[in-house]
Design a protein around this motif. Structure first.
Motif, PDB file in Angstrom:
ATOM      1  N   SER A 133     -11.593  -0.067   3.821  1.00  0.00           N
ATOM      2  CA  SER A 133     -10.350   0.227   3.072  1.00  0.00           C
ATOM      3  C   SER A 133      -9.595   1.230   3.716  1.00  0.00           C
ATOM      4  O   SER A 133      -8.489   1.310   3.739  1.00  0.00           O
ATOM      5  N   LYS A 187      -8.598  -1.505   7.359  1.00  0.00           N
ATOM      6  CA  LYS A 187      -8.682  -2.679   7.448  1.00  0.00           C
ATOM      7  C   LYS A 187      -9.334  -3.873   8.356  1.00  0.00           C
ATOM      8  O   LYS A 187      -9.014  -4.969   8.345  1.00  0.00           O
ATOM      9  N   LYS A 237     -15.944   3.001   2.985  1.00  0.00           N
ATOM     10  CA  LYS A 237     -15.432   2.367   1.656  1.00  0.00           C
ATOM     11  C   LYS A 237     -14.990   0.975   2.101  1.00  0.00           C
ATOM     12  O   LYS A 237     -14.360   0.744   3.005  1.00  0.00           O
ATOM     13  N   GLU A 270     -13.556  -3.217   0.305  1.00  0.00           N
ATOM     14  CA  GLU A 270     -12.607  -3.721  -0.734  1.00  0.00           C
ATOM     15  C   GLU A 270     -12.601  -5.103  -0.311  1.00  0.00           C
ATOM     16  O   GLU A 270     -12.784  -5.509   0.681  1.00  0.00           O
ATOM     17  N   GLU A 292       0.832  -1.072   0.106  1.00  0.00           N
ATOM     18  CA  GLU A 292      -0.121   0.058  -0.245  1.00  0.00           C
ATOM     19  C   GLU A 292       0.668   1.208  -0.086  1.00  0.00           C
ATOM     20  O   GLU A 292       0.579   2.305  -0.854  1.00  0.00           O
TER      21      GLU A 292
END
Ligand code: AP5
Length: 210
Positions: free
Chosen positions: A125, A128, A151, A153, A38
């Motif tokens: 996102s 985590k 958000k 993912e 990341e």
């Protein structure tokens, strides 16, 4: 107390480790590697290629990453090594770094259960935090319980073909660790097919027996 969490992908190692914080400091090698990706840290491209194809990240990268963590480990601290060691070579490196006094929790799970879990996993996102479409959704739909982020993912390695590679590798490289540690009487088995709270009760039972 130092605990080593071993189990196939999706067996709930990370979920159970997070339930044991803050009593335990959790060192998750998978999380450390994803953080390097990341932030585009050293070796990020190589690490990404290995993770996204479901292979183990090369040993020199893992040794370099773990050396500092292992050096600074105080065995009087409560620490969980989540996803480390992942093969005999890494287990020997752990021994070489004088970390011998630990217990292994093996999270045992059947294939169909873990596949269902991995297919349903999603992650905030921002912080985590790990959720699941089938088993564990945020209290307010679409809002993270921890950071209120909105958000989410999926993990790149939760694609079915990559999951298959991870499982094959687990059987080949990681499962032999169970016999390796059984010899030293270090392993406790946890039935990870159960719901999260039941697994946690079993984990706590095992910890009380140490
Ligand atoms: P890593 O991130 O460690 O992945 P993994 O070992 O494959 O394990 P997972 O994170 O997929 O599953 P988990 O057991 O933690 O399950 P979770 O709690 O999330 O490693 C990723 C990659 O990094 C590796 O493939 C490799 O490339 C590299 N890597 C890492 N360590 C390395 C090393 N030492 N050497 C070399 N390379 C390394 O749960 C899964 C889902 O199920 C979640 O959605 C959760 O909410 C849900 N769930 C959990 N428990 C339950 C339950 N009891 N009931 C219902 N749902 C549940």
């Amino acid at each position: 107390m130092i605990l080593v969490f071993i189990g196939p992908p999706g067996s709930g190692k990370g979920t159970q480790a997070s339930l044991l914080t803050p009593e335990f400091k959790v060192i998750s090698v998978g999380d450390l590697l994803r953080t390097i990706i990341e932030h585009n840290g050293e070796g990020a491209e190589v690490i990404k290629d290995f993770i996204n194809s479901g292979k183990l990240v090369p040993i020199d990268i893992i040794n370099q990453l773990m050396q500092n963590y292992l050096k600074s480990l105080d065995i009087s601290q409560n620490v969980i090594l989540d996803g480390y060691p992942r093969n005999i070579e890494q287990a020997l490196f752990l021994e070489k770094n004088c970390i011998n006094n630990f217990k292994v929790l093996f999270f045992d799970i059947s294939n169909n259960v873990l596949l269902q879990r991995l297919k349903g996993r999603f992650i905030c996102s921002n912080c985590k935090k790990v959720y699941n479409h089938h088993y564990y959704v945020p209290k307010v739909l679409g809002i993270c319980d921890i950071c209120s982020g909105n958000k989410f993912e999926n993990r790149a390695d939760d694609q079915i073909d990559v999951i298959q590679n991870r499982l094959n590798l687990y059987r080949l490289e990681t499962a032999p660790l169970i016999d390796f540690y059984k010899k030293n009487n270090k392993v406790s088995f946890i039935n990870s097919n159960q719901p999260i709270d039941k697994v946690f009760e079993d984990v706590k039972k095992v910890l009380r027996s140490y």
